[in-house]
Design an enzyme around this catalytic site. Structure first.
Site: not given
Ligand code: MV4
Length: 452
Positions: A163, A291
């Site tokens: 998250g 969940r």
């Molecule tokens: C990432 C990413 C970019 N590259 N993983 C944020 C929540 C978590 N579940 C994983 N997230 C991210 N992982 C990689 N390899 C960018 C995010 C991310 C993001 C992801 C979903 C929704 C909003 C976000 C906001 C910033 C970063």
């Protein structure tokens, strides 16, 4: 199943009371001293106070909740979301006390809770994952070698995170060395587990998640996706289904991958497979949520399936009454999370008494909320006070309806995120379906906050 304990508060507690009532199942609410006036307490058949206001002394106390369950002789516990919903020890304790935990087996929670093991498990089942380290990285030397191999920018994530908690981005060797140590320190402090893993950083992805239902007889289906790209600091603001970005072909591929991921975890009950999707339409599994989620109503409104009822029926041992081919996405639905926050003051919490309340209604509008006129929002919990869901034939209709419903919504006495939502629902970037995870930041940067 005759009686269920609801181990939660707020709108989700009320949502579970409603599902139980329709199924003819009695409910036991548990509540903190701050929630005496709460609607879920008033509407449940029975209620037991489990402690002081702080979550750590009430909704997070497995011992007190299980005592309440035994005193009231319930058959099952529904954990809702947050609190103990993804706590494998709690799920395990329920099972050992002969109380059905309405959710997956503790072994699935454990497997998916360790984000590195989760990736490895779904990868072996043929689900695409973001290129990165093979499991946790131990030493700085090993980590640096991995980062160089993947290529910058990279993201460092806590194995016990999820998250968006405990993530750091690095653009070169120098910042990597620093961020690696910061990430490990933060992970150790936040989760008591300092292990981290590394992935290639996907710039400005879309966050698209698939809803899964799995019964105790091994059948797994998906109910399509939700696009949750409209987020601020990992807090979702708006969710919708179907995603304006997915083509029928990509939806089919991702749905199949989501089912494979759930099967690999021997999953049971409702769950969500999260993917990142890049501009080119490449998709990558990032984590599974074990969940029911806040945004489940958008899936309910596009499929016609009551997810909370299905959770209870699955926990009772019933078979899913549908095959994948029976599931269809019949319309478009959008959800706005209404928070008691002040968008003009950097989203500072705004607890207090609601002295006037009028919720919108009419065709294609659903409000899931536990608040009412005269209710005092306590300062101890999450600031979400309502979910406004609109739906219609097309995305356009759902958007117009949302703008109309937001205009009708009256909540006086506290600040809310309603004015921010109203501004987003007239913004061309959002309305054209072009929002990625960088959208809210970009929108706020070009929009004067005194408009809210
Ligand atoms: C990432 C990413 C970019 N590259 N993983 C944020 C929540 C978590 N579940 C994983 N997230 C991210 N992982 C990689 N390899 C960018 C995010 C991310 C993001 C992801 C979903 C929704 C909003 C976000 C906001 C910033 C970063």
């Amino acid at each position: 199943m005759q009686k269920i304990l609801i181990a939660n508060r707020g709108e989700i507690a009320l949502r579970i009371v409603r599902a139980c009532r329709e199924l003819g199942i009695k409910t036991l609410a548990v509540y903190s001293e701050a929630d005496v006036e709460s609607l879920h307490v008033q509407l449940a058949d029975e209620a037991i106070c489990i402690g002081p206001a702080a979550g750590a002394q009430s909704y997070l106390r497995a011992d007190r909740i299980i005592s309440a369950a035994e005193i009231a002789d319930v058959d099952a516990i529904h954990p809702g979301y947050g609190f103990l919903s993804e706590n494998e020890d709690f799920a395990d304790q329920c099972e050992r006390c002969n109380i059905k935990f309405i959710g997956p087996k503790s072994s699935s929670i454990r497997l998916m809770g360790d984000k590195a093991t989760a990736k490895d498990t779904v990868k072996k089942a043929g689900v695409p994952i973001v290129p990165g380290s093979d499991g946790p990285v131990e030493t700085e030397a090993e980590a640096l070698k991995t980062a160089k191999r993947i290529g910058y920018p990279v993201i460092i994530k806590a194995v016990a995170g999820g998250g968006g908690r405990g993530m750091r981005i690095a653009h070169n060797d120098v910042s990597f060395a620093k961020e690696f140590h910061v990430a490990r320190g933060e992970a150790e402090k936040a989760f008591g587990d300092g292990r981290v893993y590394i992935e290639r950083y996907i710039q400005n992805p879309r966050h698209i998640e698939f809803q899964i239902l799995a019964d105790s007889h091994g059948k797994v289906i998906h109910l399509g996706e939700r696009d949750c790209s409209v987020q601020r600091r990992h807090q979702k603001l708006i969710e919708e289904a179907p995603s304006p970005f997915l083509t029928p072909d990509l939806r089919k591929k991702m749905g199949k991958a989501a089912v494979k991921a759930a099967e690999a975890a021997h999953y049971e009950n409702a769950g969500t497979i999260e993917f990142l999707v890049d501009d080119a339409g490449n998709f990558y599994f990032i984590e599974m949520n074990t969940r029911i989620q806040v945004e489940h109503p958008v899936t309910e409104e596009v499929t016609g399936i009551d997810l909370v009822k299905q959770q209870i029926l699955i926990a009772s041992g019933e078979k899913l009454p549908w095959d994948q081919s029976d599931i269809s996405i019949r319309r478009h639905a959008i959800e706005c999370r209404i928070n008691a926050e002040d968008p003009a003051r950097n989203f500072a919490p705004s607890p207090g008494t609601i002295d006037l309340y009028y919720a919108p209604g009419g065709h294609g509008v659903r409000v899931d909320s536990h608040v009412y006129g005269g209710y005092t929002i306590p300062p101890y919990y999450d600031s979400m006070i309502a979910k406004l869901i609109t739906f219609g034939e097309t995305r356009r209709t759902a958007i117009e309806r949302m703008h109309r419903a937001l205009g009708e919504y009256i909540i006086r006495g506290i600040k809310t995120t309603i004015p921010l939502h109203r501004a987003i629902f007239t913004d061309p970037v959002f309305c054209q379906g072009k929002a990625t995870t960088g959208y809210v930041q970009e929108f706020l940067a070009r929009t004067p906050t005194d408009l809210f």
